[in-house]
Write a protein that holds these residues in place. Sequence first.
Motif, PDB file in Angstrom:
ATOM      1  N   LYS A 429       0.866  -1.184   0.000  1.00 28.65           N
ATOM      2  CA  LYS A 429       0.000   0.000   0.000  1.00 28.65           C
ATOM      3  C   LYS A 429       0.905   1.236   0.000  1.00 28.65           C
ATOM      4  O   LYS A 429       1.285   1.729   1.060  1.00 28.65           O
ATOM      5  N   PRO A 430       1.280   1.733  -1.168  1.00 32.21           N
ATOM      6  CA  PRO A 430       2.278   2.820  -1.237  1.00 32.21           C
ATOM      7  C   PRO A 430       1.877   4.065  -0.470  1.00 32.21           C
ATOM      8  O   PRO A 430       2.722   4.688   0.186  1.00 32.21           O
ATOM      9  N   ARG A 431       0.605   4.450  -0.520  1.00 34.18           N
ATOM     10  CA  ARG A 431       0.198   5.678   0.167  1.00 34.18           C
ATOM     11  C   ARG A 431       0.316   5.541   1.674  1.00 34.18           C
ATOM     12  O   ARG A 431       0.839   6.432   2.354  1.00 34.18           O
ATOM     13  N   LYS A 432      -0.167   4.438   2.197  1.00 32.71           N
ATOM     14  CA  LYS A 432      -0.079   4.239   3.642  1.00 32.71           C
ATOM     15  C   LYS A 432       1.370   4.051   4.080  1.00 32.71           C
ATOM     16  O   LYS A 432       1.756   4.489   5.177  1.00 32.71           O
ATOM     17  N   LEU A 433       2.168   3.407   3.230  1.00 30.45           N
ATOM     18  CA  LEU A 433       3.569   3.238   3.571  1.00 30.45           C
ATOM     19  C   LEU A 433       4.289   4.590   3.613  1.00 30.45           C
ATOM     20  O   LEU A 433       5.102   4.848   4.505  1.00 30.45           O
ATOM     21  N   GLU A 434       3.983   5.463   2.671  1.00 29.83           N
ATOM     22  CA  GLU A 434       4.586   6.797   2.673  1.00 29.83           C
ATOM     23  C   GLU A 434       4.146   7.602   3.889  1.00 29.83           C
ATOM     24  O   GLU A 434       4.950   8.316   4.503  1.00 29.83           O
ATOM     25  N   GLN A 435       2.884   7.480   4.258  1.00 29.22           N
ATOM     26  CA  GLN A 435       2.394   8.159   5.462  1.00 29.22           C
ATOM     27  C   GLN A 435       3.086   7.604   6.705  1.00 29.22           C
ATOM     28  O   GLN A 435       3.450   8.354   7.617  1.00 29.22           O
ATOM     29  N   TRP A 436       3.275   6.291   6.728  1.00 21.97           N
ATOM     30  CA  TRP A 436       3.964   5.672   7.863  1.00 21.97           C
ATOM     31  C   TRP A 436       5.413   6.144   7.935  1.00 21.97           C
ATOM     32  O   TRP A 436       5.937   6.391   9.030  1.00 21.97           O
ATOM     33  N   ARG A 437       6.077   6.292   6.802  1.00 17.39           N
ATOM     34  CA  ARG A 437       7.450   6.780   6.780  1.00 17.39           C
ATOM     35  C   ARG A 437       7.527   8.220   7.289  1.00 17.39           C
ATOM     36  O   ARG A 437       8.446   8.576   8.030  1.00 17.39           O
ATOM     37  N   ASP A 438       6.556   9.046   6.910  1.00 15.55           N
ATOM     38  CA  ASP A 438       6.543  10.426   7.399  1.00 15.55           C
ATOM     39  C   ASP A 438       6.392  10.472   8.911  1.00 15.55           C
ATOM     40  O   ASP A 438       7.042  11.280   9.597  1.00 15.55           O
ATOM     41  N   GLU A 439       5.535   9.625   9.447  1.00 15.28           N
ATOM     42  CA  GLU A 439       5.357   9.578  10.899  1.00 15.28           C
ATOM     43  C   GLU A 439       6.627   9.070  11.584  1.00 15.28           C
ATOM     44  O   GLU A 439       6.987   9.545  12.670  1.00 15.28           O
ATOM     45  N   LEU A 440       7.302   8.096  10.958  1.00 18.70           N
ATOM     46  CA  LEU A 440       8.558   7.592  11.521  1.00 18.70           C
ATOM     47  C   LEU A 440       9.618   8.685  11.545  1.00 18.70           C
ATOM     48  O   LEU A 440      10.316   8.868  12.551  1.00 18.70           O
ATOM     49  N   LEU A 441       9.761   9.439  10.447  1.00 16.34           N
ATOM     50  CA  LEU A 441      10.752  10.513  10.403  1.00 16.34           C
ATOM     51  C   LEU A 441      10.431  11.605  11.426  1.00 16.34           C
ATOM     52  O   LEU A 441      11.340  12.187  12.026  1.00 16.34           O
ATOM     53  N   LYS A 442       9.158  11.865  11.635  1.00 16.39           N
ATOM     54  CA  LYS A 442       8.766  12.848  12.643  1.00 16.39           C
ATOM     55  C   LYS A 442       9.139  12.371  14.042  1.00 16.39           C
ATOM     56  O   LYS A 442       9.589  13.159  14.886  1.00 16.39           O
ATOM     57  N   ALA A 443       8.948  11.078  14.289  1.00 13.94           N
ATOM     58  CA  ALA A 443       9.320  10.523  15.595  1.00 13.94           C
ATOM     59  C   ALA A 443      10.832  10.561  15.796  1.00 13.94           C
ATOM     60  O   ALA A 443      11.313  10.857  16.900  1.00 13.94           O
TER      61      ALA A 443
END
Length: 491
Positions: A429-443
């Motif tokens: 799921k590319p969109r959800k994966l990209e959103q998850w990566r953004d949240e990881l980078l924020k953390a």
Amino acid sequence: MAVQTSFLPHFPHLLQGRAKPSLASLLARGIEHFRHLSLPDLSALIGPFFPQDFFSSAPDSKPLRESIYTPTTLFWAFLFQVLNPGMACQGVVAKVRAWLINRPLDPKRPSLRTGAFCQARCALSLPFVQAACEALRSKLTAQAPSAWLWCGREVKVLDGTSCSMPDTTRNQERWPQPPAQKPGCGFPVASMLGVFCLSTGAWLGHALGRWCRHDLGLWQQVSHLLKQGDVLLGDAGFCAWALMAELKARGVDTVLRLHQARPKDLGKGRSLGGHQCLQSWHKPKHRPGKCPWDARQWEALPEQLEVRIIKVPIERKGFRTHCVWIATTLVDAKGYGVEQIAELYHRRWSIELFFRDIKTTMKMDVLRCKTPDMIEKEILMHACAYNAIRLLILHSASAHGRELGRVSFKGALDVLREWLPRAALYADKPRKLEQWRDELLKAIASVMNPQRTGRREPRAKKRRPKTHQLLTQPRREFQEIPHRDKYRKAA
């Protein structure tokens, strides 16, 4: 009579629907995906750091026979094991099996025994691991902003360290233990010379040798990592005339602490004012013994080298004033001021922090493999894991406006370990994966080290060790002392 021809021949699949795939085609598709098996969480997160066709075009990436543990699978499993130092091979095999259980199309599942995995990992090609390490290093260095350069130049820092490994016959032959340790009571120790990028912390390369070999003796194995326009930063152990002359001829400048054998005298040479002078260092008449440069390389070195000597007084409230002497081939006093040189050498301590992240945080101070070939692969896999985390930190700092040097490496590693299992859920799921990566980078951007100017951090342990005896004899000959808690060595 039914019409067999479609009125719109170019769109039959839209009007007539798609044929249901046969069970045989589904099974064939599942087997094909099974051949390219990889741990889904790591590949979903770190896989985009590699070129698109890397795992199909890398050296020795094609398996010799159909197997569960393909080179790609072994790479991700080995990387997962490095990121989790306390996990044995049994845990990695269990992770692969647990993932395959949820895939009904896979025709077989690996045994929980570790023999097949260990044999396949030993057969993993060293050029394949080296290519993966090179790909991550190139990705990290290419994405560093130009604003992080020092005076518009890339600074690479050099230093040596050591690591221990299991006491096996083959390891002892390659990297013998120190002679002060009795046979059967010590461990093989390898000396390692590492080169890092000062701005990003990227692990650029390393060289391995015996513990008794000087760090300068390993220089020829890492000299190719410096290119024209770079600046090499190091301590007094690398303040050698031959090294500075070779690099200057290649267009690389050096900033090193003045060697203790060199006289600390600003009266020699031409004074530049402000605790600095310009000296001419002449080529020694005879090539030193055990010189890393052979006779042909020695003859090619210039006869004279202009070196700028700088005296930097360090004054701290409550401490005695002392001086640091710096030798550099940056002879332009106007373009590179004393304060800039002093601040750059002060940042040399960063390589000690890089080694701490690798050896203490990632537990590379004691390696676990039992053969020299596997030791080299294990170190390269640590380099891959380290550079991957540095790449995540770089993306996080760039996206959220953080100072790169203040983002905690250990905090980023802890966040990654907690968030990694969720990556497999979004692999398709590319969109959800990209959103998850953004949240990881924020953390990751939120785990910042506080400002600790002038903080003193002695290398000492507060927690006392157990009262176990030291193994001063081979295990089969060692006799344990009764009531050892109350035993005291005679004076």
